[in-house]
Design an enzyme around this catalytic site. Structure first.
Site, mmCIF file in Angstrom:
data_model
loop_
_atom_site.group_PDB
_atom_site.id
_atom_site.type_symbol
_atom_site.label_atom_id
_atom_site.label_comp_id
_atom_site.label_asym_id
_atom_site.label_seq_id
_atom_site.Cartn_x
_atom_site.Cartn_y
_atom_site.Cartn_z
ATOM 1 N N GLU A 91 60.374 0.444 19.286
ATOM 2 C CA GLU A 91 59.950 0.338 17.905
ATOM 3 C C GLU A 91 59.940 -1.108 17.439
ATOM 4 O O GLU A 91 60.806 -1.890 17.821
ATOM 5 C CB GLU A 91 60.972 1.100 17.068
ATOM 6 C CG GLU A 91 60.377 1.905 15.990
ATOM 7 C CD GLU A 91 61.459 2.654 15.247
ATOM 8 O OE1 GLU A 91 61.161 3.745 14.797
ATOM 9 O OE2 GLU A 91 62.574 2.159 15.112
ATOM 10 N N CYS A 104 60.958 -7.261 13.256
ATOM 11 C CA CYS A 104 62.129 -6.900 14.040
ATOM 12 C C CYS A 104 61.642 -6.324 15.369
ATOM 13 O O CYS A 104 60.901 -5.346 15.389
ATOM 14 C CB CYS A 104 62.923 -5.845 13.256
ATOM 15 S SG CYS A 104 64.300 -5.157 14.164
ATOM 16 N N CYS A 111 70.063 1.029 25.633
ATOM 17 C CA CYS A 111 71.046 -0.059 25.739
ATOM 18 C C CYS A 111 72.243 0.459 26.519
ATOM 19 O O CYS A 111 72.673 1.594 26.342
ATOM 20 C CB CYS A 111 71.484 -0.533 24.360
ATOM 21 S SG CYS A 111 72.650 -1.923 24.423
ATOM 22 N N CYS A 115 77.832 1.035 21.811
ATOM 23 C CA CYS A 115 78.661 0.839 20.619
ATOM 24 C C CYS A 115 78.779 2.176 19.876
ATOM 25 O O CYS A 115 77.822 2.955 19.830
ATOM 26 C CB CYS A 115 78.048 -0.224 19.715
ATOM 27 S SG CYS A 115 77.913 -1.818 20.535
ATOM 28 N N CYS A 118 76.048 3.250 17.177
ATOM 29 C CA CYS A 118 74.642 2.922 17.442
ATOM 30 C C CYS A 118 73.954 4.022 18.226
ATOM 31 O O CYS A 118 74.386 4.387 19.318
ATOM 32 C CB CYS A 118 74.545 1.606 18.199
ATOM 33 S SG CYS A 118 72.848 1.191 18.651
ATOM 34 N N CYS A 338 65.532 3.688 10.437
ATOM 35 C CA CYS A 338 65.952 4.176 11.736
ATOM 36 C C CYS A 338 65.511 3.186 12.791
ATOM 37 O O CYS A 338 64.331 2.980 13.003
ATOM 38 C CB CYS A 338 65.309 5.531 11.941
ATOM 39 S SG CYS A 338 65.175 6.022 13.621
HETATM 40 N N1 SAH Z 1 72.199 -5.317 20.688
HETATM 41 C C1 SAH Z 1 72.150 -6.302 19.680
HETATM 42 C C2 SAH Z 1 70.879 -6.267 18.846
HETATM 43 C C3 SAH Z 1 70.338 -4.914 18.443
HETATM 44 S S1 SAH Z 1 71.304 -4.031 17.298
HETATM 45 C C4 SAH Z 1 73.390 -6.233 18.796
HETATM 46 O O1 SAH Z 1 74.144 -5.279 18.941
HETATM 47 O O2 SAH Z 1 73.597 -7.159 18.022
HETATM 48 C C5 SAH Z 1 70.973 -4.871 15.764
HETATM 49 C C6 SAH Z 1 72.029 -4.641 14.700
HETATM 50 O O3 SAH Z 1 72.011 -3.273 14.230
HETATM 51 C C7 SAH Z 1 73.440 -4.891 15.230
HETATM 52 O O4 SAH Z 1 74.205 -5.663 14.340
HETATM 53 C C8 SAH Z 1 73.969 -3.490 15.320
HETATM 54 O O5 SAH Z 1 75.358 -3.495 15.284
HETATM 55 C C9 SAH Z 1 73.333 -2.806 14.136
HETATM 56 N N2 SAH Z 1 73.408 -1.338 14.180
HETATM 57 C C10 SAH Z 1 73.362 -0.529 15.257
HETATM 58 N N3 SAH Z 1 73.461 0.763 14.897
HETATM 59 C C11 SAH Z 1 73.574 0.794 13.556
HETATM 60 C C12 SAH Z 1 73.717 1.838 12.581
HETATM 61 N N4 SAH Z 1 73.742 3.118 12.938
HETATM 62 N N5 SAH Z 1 73.814 1.497 11.286
HETATM 63 C C13 SAH Z 1 73.755 0.194 10.912
HETATM 64 N N6 SAH Z 1 73.608 -0.830 11.781
HETATM 65 C C14 SAH Z 1 73.545 -0.547 13.090
HETATM 66 FE FE1 SF4 Z 2 73.387 -1.944 22.280
HETATM 67 FE FE2 SF4 Z 2 75.569 -1.994 20.740
HETATM 68 FE FE3 SF4 Z 2 73.383 -3.428 20.026
HETATM 69 FE FE4 SF4 Z 2 73.362 -0.716 19.933
HETATM 70 S S1 SF4 Z 2 74.604 -2.114 18.697
HETATM 71 S S2 SF4 Z 2 71.735 -2.033 20.744
HETATM 72 S S3 SF4 Z 2 74.653 -0.172 21.725
HETATM 73 S S4 SF4 Z 2 74.687 -3.716 21.857
#
Ligand code: SAH
Ligand code: SF4
Length: 365
Positions: A91, A104, A111, A115, A118, A338
Protein backbone atom coordinates in the site's frame (compact mmCIF):
# COMPACT_ATOMS: atom_id res chain seq x y z
CA UNK A 1 12.63 -10.58 -18.21
CA UNK A 2 14.05 -7.31 -19.52
CA UNK A 3 15.68 -4.99 -16.96
CA UNK A 4 13.23 -2.48 -15.47
CA UNK A 5 14.76 0.98 -15.83
CA UNK A 6 12.35 2.52 -13.31
CA UNK A 7 14.62 1.31 -10.50
CA UNK A 8 17.96 2.31 -12.10
CA UNK A 9 19.76 5.10 -10.22
CA UNK A 10 22.17 7.44 -12.02
CA UNK A 11 25.10 5.04 -11.77
CA UNK A 12 23.16 2.02 -12.94
CA UNK A 13 21.61 4.00 -15.78
CA UNK A 14 25.03 5.19 -16.99
CA UNK A 15 26.34 1.63 -16.84
CA UNK A 16 23.33 0.44 -18.82
CA UNK A 17 23.94 2.95 -21.61
CA UNK A 18 27.63 2.33 -21.85
CA UNK A 19 26.93 -1.43 -22.04
CA UNK A 20 24.67 -0.94 -25.03
CA UNK A 21 27.27 1.30 -26.68
CA UNK A 22 25.50 4.62 -26.12
CA UNK A 23 26.77 7.90 -24.71
CA UNK A 24 26.41 8.22 -20.96
CA UNK A 25 24.46 11.50 -21.10
CA UNK A 26 21.56 9.39 -22.32
CA UNK A 27 21.27 8.27 -18.70
CA UNK A 28 20.33 11.77 -17.62
CA UNK A 29 17.78 12.07 -20.40
CA UNK A 30 16.17 8.76 -19.48
CA UNK A 31 16.02 9.64 -15.78
CA UNK A 32 14.22 12.84 -16.62
CA UNK A 33 11.71 11.22 -18.94
CA UNK A 34 10.95 8.50 -16.44
CA UNK A 35 10.91 10.36 -13.15
CA UNK A 36 10.10 13.96 -14.01
CA UNK A 37 7.50 13.30 -16.65
CA UNK A 38 6.48 9.77 -15.72
CA UNK A 39 6.79 8.62 -19.33
CA UNK A 40 6.95 4.85 -19.76
CA UNK A 41 6.85 4.66 -23.56
CA UNK A 42 10.27 4.95 -25.22
CA UNK A 43 8.62 6.12 -28.44
CA UNK A 44 7.47 9.31 -26.69
CA UNK A 45 11.00 10.32 -25.65
CA UNK A 46 11.41 12.93 -28.33
CA UNK A 47 14.98 14.03 -27.65
CA UNK A 48 16.40 10.53 -28.06
CA UNK A 49 17.75 9.57 -31.48
CA UNK A 50 15.15 7.67 -33.52
CA UNK A 51 17.40 4.63 -33.79
CA UNK A 52 17.78 4.47 -30.00
CA UNK A 53 14.04 4.86 -29.46
CA UNK A 54 13.57 1.94 -31.81
CA UNK A 55 16.13 -0.25 -30.02
CA UNK A 56 15.21 0.35 -26.40
CA UNK A 57 11.99 -1.70 -26.24
CA UNK A 58 13.96 -4.86 -27.02
CA UNK A 59 16.57 -4.07 -24.34
CA UNK A 60 14.63 -2.73 -21.35
CA UNK A 61 11.23 -1.85 -19.94
CA UNK A 62 9.73 0.79 -17.67
CA UNK A 63 7.15 -0.77 -15.37
CA UNK A 64 5.49 0.25 -12.10
CA UNK A 65 3.41 -2.01 -9.84
CA UNK A 66 -0.18 -2.48 -10.93
CA UNK A 67 -2.88 -0.46 -9.16
CA UNK A 68 -5.62 -2.77 -7.93
CA UNK A 69 -7.45 -0.22 -5.80
CA UNK A 70 -7.46 3.56 -5.76
CA UNK A 71 -9.48 5.35 -3.11
CA UNK A 72 -9.73 9.02 -2.23
CA UNK A 73 -11.04 10.11 1.16
CA UNK A 74 -13.21 13.14 1.83
CA UNK A 75 -10.16 14.95 3.23
CA UNK A 76 -8.13 14.30 0.07
CA UNK A 77 -6.06 11.43 1.45
CA UNK A 78 -5.55 8.94 -1.34
CA UNK A 79 -4.61 5.32 -0.99
CA UNK A 80 -3.43 2.82 -3.56
CA UNK A 81 -3.28 -0.92 -3.22
CA UNK A 82 -0.52 -2.08 -5.55
CA UNK A 83 -0.06 -5.60 -6.74
CA UNK A 84 3.62 -6.53 -6.95
CA UNK A 85 3.23 -10.20 -7.91
CA UNK A 86 0.55 -12.83 -8.00
CA UNK A 87 0.35 -13.21 -4.23
CA UNK A 88 1.65 -9.92 -2.84
CA UNK A 89 0.32 -6.41 -2.72
CA UNK A 90 1.47 -3.36 -0.81
CA UNK A 91 0.00 0.00 0.00
CA UNK A 92 0.99 3.61 -0.59
CA UNK A 93 -0.84 6.55 0.91
CA UNK A 94 -0.77 10.18 -0.22
CA UNK A 95 -1.56 12.76 2.44
CA UNK A 96 -2.11 16.33 1.21
CA UNK A 97 -1.69 19.21 3.63
CA UNK A 98 -1.74 22.94 3.08
CA UNK A 99 1.98 23.39 2.67
CA UNK A 100 3.13 19.92 1.68
CA UNK A 101 2.13 16.58 0.25
CA UNK A 102 3.49 13.40 1.80
CA UNK A 103 3.71 9.98 0.20
CA UNK A 104 3.98 7.05 2.58
CA UNK A 105 5.68 4.07 0.89
CA UNK A 106 6.20 0.41 1.72
CA UNK A 107 9.60 -1.30 1.67
CA UNK A 108 8.63 -4.95 2.21
CA UNK A 109 5.59 -7.16 1.79
CA UNK A 110 5.01 -8.12 5.42
CA UNK A 111 7.61 -7.74 8.17
CA UNK A 112 9.70 -10.20 10.13
CA UNK A 113 9.94 -8.14 13.33
CA UNK A 114 6.53 -8.83 14.84
CA UNK A 115 5.90 -5.77 17.02
CA UNK A 116 2.97 -6.39 19.37
CA UNK A 117 0.80 -3.54 18.08
CA UNK A 118 1.44 -3.91 14.33
CA UNK A 119 -0.77 -5.81 11.97
CA UNK A 120 1.93 -5.99 9.27
CA UNK A 121 4.10 -7.83 11.77
CA UNK A 122 1.23 -10.19 12.57
CA UNK A 123 1.00 -11.32 8.99
CA UNK A 124 4.65 -12.37 8.90
CA UNK A 125 7.28 -11.69 6.29
CA UNK A 126 6.64 -12.35 2.63
CA UNK A 127 9.48 -10.69 0.74
CA UNK A 128 11.60 -7.60 0.18
CA UNK A 129 10.39 -5.13 -2.40
CA UNK A 130 12.79 -4.40 -5.24
CA UNK A 131 14.13 -0.89 -5.84
CA UNK A 132 11.82 -0.71 -8.87
CA UNK A 133 8.82 -1.56 -6.70
CA UNK A 134 9.80 1.04 -4.10
CA UNK A 135 10.48 3.90 -6.53
CA UNK A 136 7.56 2.62 -8.60
CA UNK A 137 5.24 3.72 -5.78
CA UNK A 138 6.50 7.31 -6.08
CA UNK A 139 6.41 7.14 -9.87
CA UNK A 140 2.83 5.94 -9.89
CA UNK A 141 1.61 8.39 -7.28
CA UNK A 142 3.27 11.29 -9.16
CA UNK A 143 1.65 10.19 -12.41
CA UNK A 144 -1.80 9.57 -10.99
CA UNK A 145 -1.81 12.84 -9.04
CA UNK A 146 -0.76 14.74 -12.16
CA UNK A 147 -3.55 13.04 -14.11
CA UNK A 148 -6.01 14.26 -11.52
CA UNK A 149 -4.86 17.81 -12.06
CA UNK A 150 -2.46 18.09 -9.13
CA UNK A 151 0.33 19.46 -11.27
CA UNK A 152 3.90 20.18 -10.34
CA UNK A 153 5.21 19.23 -6.98
CA UNK A 154 2.25 17.46 -5.43
CA UNK A 155 4.61 15.21 -3.51
CA UNK A 156 7.05 17.23 -1.43
CA UNK A 157 7.88 14.57 1.19
CA UNK A 158 8.33 10.81 1.27
CA UNK A 159 8.17 8.69 4.43
CA UNK A 160 9.05 4.99 4.69
CA UNK A 161 6.20 4.24 7.09
CA UNK A 162 4.13 1.82 5.08
CA UNK A 163 4.64 -1.91 5.28
CA UNK A 164 7.98 -3.38 6.28
CA UNK A 165 11.24 -2.50 7.99
CA UNK A 166 13.27 -0.43 5.50
CA UNK A 167 16.58 -1.03 7.27
CA UNK A 168 16.24 -4.77 6.68
CA UNK A 169 16.09 -4.11 2.95
CA UNK A 170 18.81 -1.51 2.45
CA UNK A 171 20.18 -3.17 -0.65
CA UNK A 172 17.01 -2.05 -2.43
CA UNK A 173 16.06 0.94 -0.29
CA UNK A 174 19.35 2.86 -0.81
CA UNK A 175 19.18 2.95 -4.63
CA UNK A 176 15.52 3.94 -4.31
CA UNK A 177 16.51 6.77 -1.95
CA UNK A 178 19.21 7.93 -4.40
CA UNK A 179 16.58 8.29 -7.09
CA UNK A 180 14.29 10.21 -4.77
CA UNK A 181 17.14 12.66 -4.07
CA UNK A 182 18.56 12.89 -7.61
CA UNK A 183 17.94 16.26 -9.27
CA UNK A 184 17.39 14.47 -12.58
CA UNK A 185 14.70 12.36 -10.94
CA UNK A 186 12.55 13.58 -8.00
CA UNK A 187 15.02 16.08 -6.54
CA UNK A 188 13.73 15.81 -2.97
CA UNK A 189 15.96 17.17 -0.24
CA UNK A 190 17.40 14.75 2.33
CA UNK A 191 15.34 16.34 5.07
CA UNK A 192 12.13 15.68 3.19
CA UNK A 193 12.72 11.96 2.92
CA UNK A 194 12.26 10.07 6.20
CA UNK A 195 13.19 6.48 6.90
CA UNK A 196 11.39 4.97 9.90
CA UNK A 197 13.00 2.08 11.77
CA UNK A 198 12.14 -0.06 14.75
CA UNK A 199 15.81 0.20 15.72
CA UNK A 200 17.90 -2.05 13.48
CA UNK A 201 21.28 -0.68 14.57
CA UNK A 202 23.55 -2.07 11.82
CA UNK A 203 21.10 -0.67 9.28
CA UNK A 204 21.20 2.76 10.95
CA UNK A 205 24.98 2.80 10.63
CA UNK A 206 24.84 1.66 7.03
CA UNK A 207 22.24 4.26 6.09
CA UNK A 208 24.34 6.93 7.78
CA UNK A 209 27.32 5.93 5.64
CA UNK A 210 25.53 5.33 2.37
CA UNK A 211 22.65 7.77 2.16
CA UNK A 212 21.77 9.76 5.29
CA UNK A 213 18.21 11.09 5.17
CA UNK A 214 15.87 12.15 7.99
CA UNK A 215 15.44 9.39 10.57
CA UNK A 216 12.44 8.36 12.65
CA UNK A 217 12.89 5.69 15.31
CA UNK A 218 9.95 3.69 16.65
CA UNK A 219 10.62 3.91 20.37
CA UNK A 220 7.24 3.02 21.93
CA UNK A 221 8.64 2.36 25.42
CA UNK A 222 10.93 4.16 27.88
CA UNK A 223 12.73 1.09 29.27
CA UNK A 224 14.08 -2.24 28.05
CA UNK A 225 11.66 -4.41 30.03
CA UNK A 226 8.64 -2.90 28.26
CA UNK A 227 10.31 -2.36 24.92
CA UNK A 228 11.41 -6.01 24.83
CA UNK A 229 7.72 -6.90 24.83
CA UNK A 230 6.41 -4.29 22.43
CA UNK A 231 9.29 -4.16 19.94
CA UNK A 232 11.01 -7.57 20.12
CA UNK A 233 14.08 -6.40 18.15
CA UNK A 234 14.95 -4.53 21.37
CA UNK A 235 16.18 -7.83 22.85
CA UNK A 236 18.90 -7.79 20.23
CA UNK A 237 19.50 -4.02 20.15
CA UNK A 238 18.60 -2.58 23.58
CA UNK A 239 17.90 1.06 24.35
CA UNK A 240 21.38 2.13 25.48
CA UNK A 241 22.83 0.84 22.20
CA UNK A 242 19.97 2.36 20.22
CA UNK A 243 20.58 5.81 21.68
CA UNK A 244 24.27 5.54 20.84
CA UNK A 245 23.37 4.56 17.28
CA UNK A 246 21.05 7.59 17.05
CA UNK A 247 23.91 9.82 18.15
CA UNK A 248 26.20 8.33 15.51
CA UNK A 249 23.47 8.85 12.93
CA UNK A 250 23.06 12.51 13.82
CA UNK A 251 26.72 13.16 12.97
CA UNK A 252 25.77 12.83 9.31
CA UNK A 253 22.02 13.41 9.28
CA UNK A 254 20.40 16.27 7.38
CA UNK A 255 18.51 17.25 10.55
CA UNK A 256 19.99 17.75 13.99
CA UNK A 257 17.37 15.65 15.77
CA UNK A 258 15.86 12.18 15.67
CA UNK A 259 12.09 11.80 15.65
CA UNK A 260 10.92 9.21 18.16
CA UNK A 261 7.61 7.61 17.25
CA UNK A 262 5.60 6.46 20.22
CA UNK A 263 2.35 4.49 19.80
CA UNK A 264 0.00 5.35 22.67
CA UNK A 265 -1.37 2.11 24.09
CA UNK A 266 -4.00 2.37 26.80
CA UNK A 267 -2.65 1.24 30.17
CA UNK A 268 0.55 -0.15 28.62
CA UNK A 269 3.04 2.66 27.93
CA UNK A 270 1.01 5.84 28.40
CA UNK A 271 1.30 6.90 32.07
CA UNK A 272 2.90 10.15 33.27
CA UNK A 273 5.57 7.94 34.88
CA UNK A 274 6.43 6.50 31.45
CA UNK A 275 6.68 10.05 30.12
CA UNK A 276 9.01 11.04 32.98
CA UNK A 277 11.18 8.01 32.21
CA UNK A 278 11.43 9.19 28.61
CA UNK A 279 13.11 12.37 29.85
CA UNK A 280 16.08 10.18 30.74
CA UNK A 281 16.34 9.37 27.04
CA UNK A 282 15.65 12.86 25.71
CA UNK A 283 18.48 14.14 27.93
CA UNK A 284 20.92 11.93 26.03
CA UNK A 285 19.94 12.68 22.44
CA UNK A 286 18.52 15.65 20.55
CA UNK A 287 15.05 14.39 19.69
CA UNK A 288 11.40 15.17 19.06
CA UNK A 289 8.48 12.97 19.96
CA UNK A 290 5.63 12.01 17.70
CA UNK A 291 2.81 10.39 19.65
CA UNK A 292 0.69 8.03 17.54
CA UNK A 293 -2.80 7.04 18.67
CA UNK A 294 -2.88 3.24 18.34
CA UNK A 295 -5.00 2.01 15.48
CA UNK A 296 -6.67 -1.15 16.76
CA UNK A 297 -7.05 -4.35 14.75
CA UNK A 298 -8.82 -7.63 15.58
CA UNK A 299 -7.20 -9.77 18.26
CA UNK A 300 -4.48 -7.23 19.03
CA UNK A 301 -5.64 -7.19 22.66
CA UNK A 302 -4.63 -3.51 22.79
CA UNK A 303 -6.58 -0.26 23.00
CA UNK A 304 -5.93 3.33 21.96
CA UNK A 305 -5.11 5.71 24.82
CA UNK A 306 -7.90 8.22 25.53
CA UNK A 307 -7.19 11.81 24.37
CA UNK A 308 -6.82 13.07 27.95
CA UNK A 309 -4.14 10.50 28.66
CA UNK A 310 -2.28 11.55 25.51
CA UNK A 311 -2.55 15.18 26.57
CA UNK A 312 -1.21 14.53 30.07
CA UNK A 313 1.62 12.43 28.64
CA UNK A 314 2.65 15.09 26.15
CA UNK A 315 2.50 17.80 28.84
CA UNK A 316 5.14 16.00 30.90
CA UNK A 317 7.47 16.05 27.92
CA UNK A 318 6.65 19.60 26.92
CA UNK A 319 7.18 20.98 30.41
CA UNK A 320 10.70 19.56 30.20
CA UNK A 321 11.24 21.42 26.94
CA UNK A 322 10.82 18.45 24.60
CA UNK A 323 8.97 19.07 21.33
CA UNK A 324 5.95 16.81 20.94
CA UNK A 325 3.52 16.36 18.07
CA UNK A 326 0.47 14.13 17.99
CA UNK A 327 -0.24 12.26 14.80
CA UNK A 328 -3.73 12.65 13.57
CA UNK A 329 -5.63 10.08 11.61
CA UNK A 330 -6.58 10.96 8.07
CA UNK A 331 -8.70 9.31 5.44
CA UNK A 332 -10.81 7.33 7.91
CA UNK A 333 -13.67 6.96 5.47
CA UNK A 334 -11.53 4.94 3.05
CA UNK A 335 -9.71 2.98 5.72
CA UNK A 336 -6.50 4.82 4.86
CA UNK A 337 -5.63 4.87 8.52
CA UNK A 338 -5.01 1.24 7.89
CA UNK A 339 -1.36 0.82 7.01
CA UNK A 340 -1.54 -2.66 5.60
CA UNK A 341 -4.32 -3.78 3.39
CA UNK A 342 -1.96 -5.96 1.55
CA UNK A 343 0.15 -9.05 1.72
CA UNK A 344 -1.95 -11.55 -0.07
CA UNK A 345 -4.29 -10.04 -2.61
CA UNK A 346 -6.57 -13.05 -2.61
CA UNK A 347 -6.97 -12.65 1.11
CA UNK A 348 -7.34 -8.93 1.34
CA UNK A 349 -10.82 -8.76 2.82
CA UNK A 350 -9.65 -10.28 6.04
CA UNK A 351 -6.47 -8.27 6.15
CA UNK A 352 -8.12 -4.98 5.39
CA UNK A 353 -9.60 -5.13 8.84
CA UNK A 354 -6.18 -4.61 10.33
CA UNK A 355 -4.69 -1.23 10.73
CA UNK A 356 -2.14 1.40 11.36
CA UNK A 357 -2.28 5.15 11.56
CA UNK A 358 -0.89 6.95 8.60
CA UNK A 359 1.82 9.53 9.09
CA UNK A 360 0.29 12.90 9.55
CA UNK A 361 1.42 15.20 12.27
CA UNK A 362 0.01 18.26 13.86
CA UNK A 363 1.77 20.40 16.41
CA UNK A 364 0.21 19.77 19.75
CA UNK A 365 1.77 22.55 21.79
N1 SAH B 1 9.10 -0.83 10.30
C1 SAH B 1 9.28 0.56 10.47
C2 SAH B 1 8.45 1.40 9.51
C3 SAH B 1 7.03 0.97 9.24
S1 SAH B 1 5.93 1.12 10.58
C4 SAH B 1 9.03 0.96 11.92
O1 SAH B 1 8.56 0.12 12.68
O2 SAH B 1 9.36 2.09 12.26
C5 SAH B 1 5.62 2.87 10.65
C6 SAH B 1 5.10 3.35 11.99
O3 SAH B 1 3.76 2.86 12.24
C7 SAH B 1 5.96 2.84 13.15
O4 SAH B 1 6.24 3.86 14.07
C8 SAH B 1 5.05 1.81 13.75
O5 SAH B 1 5.39 1.59 15.08
C9 SAH B 1 3.68 2.40 13.56
N2 SAH B 1 2.58 1.44 13.75
C10 SAH B 1 2.55 0.13 13.46
N3 SAH B 1 1.37 -0.42 13.77
C11 SAH B 1 0.60 0.57 14.28
C12 SAH B 1 -0.74 0.64 14.80
N4 SAH B 1 -1.52 -0.43 14.84
N5 SAH B 1 -1.19 1.82 15.25
C13 SAH B 1 -0.40 2.92 15.19
N6 SAH B 1 0.86 2.92 14.70
C14 SAH B 1 1.37 1.76 14.28
FE1 SF4 C 1 7.69 -4.36 11.26
FE2 SF4 C 1 7.40 -3.55 13.79
FE3 SF4 C 1 7.55 -1.72 11.80
FE4 SF4 C 1 5.38 -3.32 12.05
S1 SF4 C 1 6.07 -1.74 13.47
S2 SF4 C 1 6.46 -2.83 10.14
S3 SF4 C 1 6.31 -5.26 12.79
S4 SF4 C 1 9.16 -3.17 12.46
Amino acid sequence: MLPNLIGFDALAMSAFFSEIGEKEFRARQLLRWIHQRQVSDFAAMSDLAMSLRGRLPSLARIAAPEVVRDHTAADGTRKWLLQVDSTNAVESVYIPERSRGTLCVSSQAGCVLDCAFCSTGKQGFNRNLSRAEIVGQLWLASRLLAESGLEGRAITNVVFMGMGEPLLNLEEVVPALRLMLDDNAYGLSRRRVTVSTSGVIPGMDQLRDECPVALAVSLHAPNDALRDKLVPINRKYPLAELIKACRRYLERAPRDFVTFEYVMLDGVNDSPQHARELLGISARIHCKFNLIPFNPFPDSGLRRSPPDTVRRFSEVLQRAGVTVTVRRTRGDDIDAACGQLAGDVADRTRRSAAGRVIPITEVHA
